[in-house]
Motif scaffolding. Structure first.
Motif, short mmCIF file in Angstrom:
data_model
loop_
_atom_site.label_atom_id
_atom_site.label_comp_id
_atom_site.label_asym_id
_atom_site.label_seq_id
_atom_site.Cartn_x
_atom_site.Cartn_y
_atom_site.Cartn_z
N THR A 241 0.91 -1.43 0.10
CA THR A 241 -0.08 0.01 -0.09
C THR A 241 0.80 1.30 0.04
O THR A 241 1.99 1.49 0.68
N VAL A 242 0.55 1.99 -0.90
CA VAL A 242 1.17 3.51 -0.90
C VAL A 242 -0.11 4.47 -0.65
O VAL A 242 -0.90 4.59 -0.97
N TYR A 243 0.38 5.49 0.39
CA TYR A 243 -0.50 6.42 0.87
C TYR A 243 -0.05 7.90 0.37
O TYR A 243 0.68 8.18 -0.24
N CYS A 244 -1.11 8.84 0.32
CA CYS A 244 -0.85 10.09 -0.05
C CYS A 244 -1.77 10.93 0.82
O CYS A 244 -2.46 10.40 1.71
N VAL A 245 -1.37 12.32 0.98
CA VAL A 245 -2.10 13.03 1.93
C VAL A 245 -2.80 14.19 0.76
O VAL A 245 -2.14 14.64 -0.12
N GLU A 246 -4.11 14.48 0.79
CA GLU A 246 -4.95 15.41 -0.02
C GLU A 246 -5.33 16.51 0.60
O GLU A 246 -6.05 16.61 1.93
N GLY A 247 -5.34 17.76 -0.25
CA GLY A 247 -5.96 18.82 0.21
C GLY A 247 -6.76 19.36 -0.91
O GLY A 247 -6.18 19.20 -2.16
N ALA A 248 -7.99 19.94 -0.72
CA ALA A 248 -8.75 20.15 -1.51
C ALA A 248 -9.37 21.64 -1.56
O ALA A 248 -9.85 21.97 -0.93
N SER A 249 -9.65 22.37 -2.81
CA SER A 249 -10.34 23.58 -2.89
C SER A 249 -11.30 23.24 -3.96
O SER A 249 -11.23 23.05 -5.25
N HIS A 250 -12.57 23.16 -3.61
CA HIS A 250 -13.67 22.34 -4.46
C HIS A 250 -14.22 23.39 -5.31
O HIS A 250 -14.79 23.14 -6.48
N ASP A 251 -13.60 24.68 -5.51
CA ASP A 251 -14.09 25.63 -6.59
C ASP A 251 -13.06 26.21 -7.33
O ASP A 251 -12.38 26.87 -6.94
N MET A 252 -12.81 25.79 -8.52
CA MET A 252 -11.58 25.95 -9.41
C MET A 252 -12.33 26.24 -10.61
O MET A 252 -12.51 27.37 -11.12
N GLY A 253 -12.37 25.18 -11.54
CA GLY A 253 -13.33 25.41 -12.77
C GLY A 253 -14.67 25.79 -12.74
O GLY A 253 -14.88 26.45 -13.50
N GLU B 281 -6.37 35.08 -9.60
CA GLU B 281 -5.70 35.35 -8.39
C GLU B 281 -6.10 34.39 -7.32
O GLU B 281 -5.20 33.81 -6.38
N SER B 282 -7.20 34.55 -7.07
CA SER B 282 -7.97 34.03 -5.70
C SER B 282 -7.93 32.32 -6.04
O SER B 282 -7.37 31.73 -4.84
N ILE B 283 -7.96 31.64 -7.10
CA ILE B 283 -7.72 30.29 -7.35
C ILE B 283 -6.32 29.84 -7.22
O ILE B 283 -6.03 28.88 -6.37
N VAL B 284 -5.36 30.89 -7.23
CA VAL B 284 -3.97 30.37 -7.15
C VAL B 284 -3.84 30.51 -5.70
O VAL B 284 -3.09 29.84 -5.09
N PHE B 285 -4.33 31.67 -4.98
CA PHE B 285 -3.86 31.79 -3.46
C PHE B 285 -4.40 30.72 -2.95
O PHE B 285 -4.00 30.25 -1.87
#
Length: 547
Positions: free
Chosen positions: A328-340, A411-415
């Motif tokens: 098993t390989v793991y990852c950690v995820e962070g999300a910003s649900h509003d982009m496209g 800029e906001s989505i990059v920030f």
């Protein structure tokens, strides 16, 4: 000859690509998903309409590749996560449409559970166990909060509000399907002809649901204890090289497929597929998918990371060795649900006619003229973690132009991505020197260059930004021995452009981010909340204003 058909079912599109043994695209087809919005905050997909689109794109891609169905040797699947339905698979009766990961119908339940004694008690007890054991599993549970993006409370909402579903549960005639498990069942059973096909979901889709414990690699007992969600409702979880995926049933895709024998070699969630497509095979590798939402995934190797700031520990992928031991390989995820989503909204509002214009529009002005935008149609994720945050502009004056507004949006989505990068660096102790980007928004040169300037990291964009399609195809080839090592897969990656950070811009960008963070404080915890009855009529509205 080897020909691979790879299906990708996302939030906005259904796509199928046909590849040869050199991973060259021979044909493709795309259909737009019909996303339904029956009530404010509800986002659904009608399942049989989606199935027809799936069949259509697979057949159209084969035709464009100038092949016959009998020429296809292997099949791979990539799907969006945390989209689910409940049904009686024997009678094909659906108890509701697919409820997508963007759906907000469980908002009130999220508030109630996070403020309730059950979650608070779980947090306190878990922290006590962490102090005794120093187990990351208990550390993660000590800060556990319910989120809309997970399945848990949206499923609980359905169980509480759907009489047909409740009646079916009493008779044990209902089961929960994740998007991948439903597609696999339809393909493997011949659209329901073979009733004995097992109910399976790949581990990377299961791990994102909120019902799966990545530390024990099993469905969490909390699902039953806290929410009454019985384990038998949920699919059997399998690894990404599951040897019993089997074959596509000859009756699944139309009469042209009657004499076919196509092996299903891989099923994987879209974000793991994007990790593979970006070739983030090593511990510390990171990719950022810029699609409907933005998803940062950092490969953490054999360590399941326990986050205190809202990042989510996930299984990145899992295979079994010759002794059937899970690797098993793991990852950690962070999300910003509003982009496209934000860019599509701005287009609908008339700020531009095509997203391709936005980079030039933003670069036509030197700054935003003091305007800032908060991109939180679905709230703000880590490290802010406020699902009640509102969207909006601040700082508009009579001198504000369309160009300033468009630049403020980009800029906001990059920030927000910068926030995710800084959060994962702080928690994981990794320094992110290379950011591999994919997804539709990564076409935008302004976004990619600003991301490089703001983080001080190189931003790498591949020739093909279809990382989820590529990743699922790579996994097919890996499982069937076509490309049987990561080194062979790395030779397939082609870089279109690398955006180098420009140190002379760093200080001024950081000053803008500081002001933007102050603007966020004005929008936190201030969403106008409405309650709607089953007919879509507003019955109550309340406003909670933050400081």
């Amino acid at each position: 000859m080897v020909f691979v058909a790879t299906l990708d079912v996302g939030t906005t599109t259904v796509r199928c690509f046909i590849f040869n043994a050199k991973c060259e695209v021979l044909g493709s087809s795309t259909e737009r998903v019909d996303l339904l919005n029956p009530q404010p905050g509800y986002f659904e997909i009608e399942p049989e309409s989606l199935w027809r689109k799936i069949v259509k794109v697979i057949n159209a891609a084969v035709v464009e590749a100038r092949l016959k169905p009998t020429d296809i040797t292997s099949f791979g699947l990539s799907t969006q996560r945390c989209t689910f339905l409940t049904w009686n698979h024997e009678t094909q009766e659906y108890y509701h449409n697919f409820i997508t990961w963007k759906d907000l119908r469980a908002n009130e339940l999220v508030d109630q559970w996070n403020a309730g004694m059950a979650i608070k008690s779980l947090n306190i007890v878990s922290y006590g166990l962490y102090l005794l054991t120093r187990s990351n599993r208990f550390l993660a549970a000590s800060v556990l909060k319910m989120m809309n993006g997970q399945i848990t409370l949206r499923l609980l909402h359905s169980l509480e509000n759907n009489p047909r579903l409740r009646e079916a549960l009493k008779r044990k005639k209902a089961r929960v399907e994740l998007l991948d498990s439903w597609i696999l069942y339809k393909l493997r059973s011949g659209n329901g002809i073979d009733k004995n096909i097992d109910h399976i979901s790949d581990i990377t889709s299961a791990t994102a649901t909120g019902l799966f414990d990545p530390f024990t690699l099993s469905w969490s007992p909390l699902g039953k204890v806290l929410f009454g969600i019985e384990p038998w409702l949920l699919p059997k979880v399998v690894d990404n090289g599951y040897r019993y995926f089997g074959h596509i049933h000859p009756n699944a895709l139309g009469p042209e497929w009657q004499n076919t024998f196509i092996s299903i070699e891989a099923a994987v969630s879209d974000q793991t597929a994007a990790l593979w497509g970006s070739q983030c095979f090593e511990r510390g590798d990171v990719k950022i998918t810029l699609g409907t939402g933005a998803f940062l995934n950092l490969n953490t190797g054999n360590d399941c990371h326990a986050s205190l700031m809202g990042m989510y520990p996930l299984v990145a992928w899992q295979f079994r060795d010759i002794q059937e031991r899970a690797q098993t390989v793991y990852c950690v995820e962070g999300a910003s649900h509003d982009m496209g989503t934000v860019i599509e909204w701005a287009q609908q509002c008339g700020f531009f006619t095509s997203p391709m214009e936005t980079s030039a529009i933003a670069e036509s002005v030197s700054d935003t003229n003091g305007v800032y935008f908060i991109p939180s149609f679905s709230g703000l994720g880590p490290p802010i973690n406020d699902h009640r945050a509102a969207s909006g502009f601040i700082g508009i004056t009579p001198s504000t132009t369309r160009e300033h507004l468009v630049r403020a949006i980009l800029e906001s989505i990059v920030f927000r991505i910068v926030q995710l990068c800084e959060t994962v660096e702080k928690e994981s102790k990794y320094t992110l020197r290379l950011l591999r980007v994919d997804g539709g928004v990564s076409h935008n040169d302004f976004v990619c260059q600003l991301l490089a300037d703001a983080t001080g990291s190189c931003v790498e964009r591949a020739t093909s930004i279809e990382s989820s399609i590529l990743g699922a195809t790579y996994m097919v080839g890996y499982n069937c021995g076509l490309w049987n090592s990561f080194d062979k897969l790395r030779r397939l990656r082609q870089i279109e452009r690398t955006f180098m950070p420009r140190p002379e811009y760093y200080t001024s960008i950081r000053k803008h981010i500081v002001i933007w963070l102050k603007a966020i404080e004005r929008f936190k915890n201030c969403l106008l909340r409405s309650r709607w009855n089953q007919s879509g009529i507003e019955v109550e509205a309340s406003e909670s204003i933050g400081s």
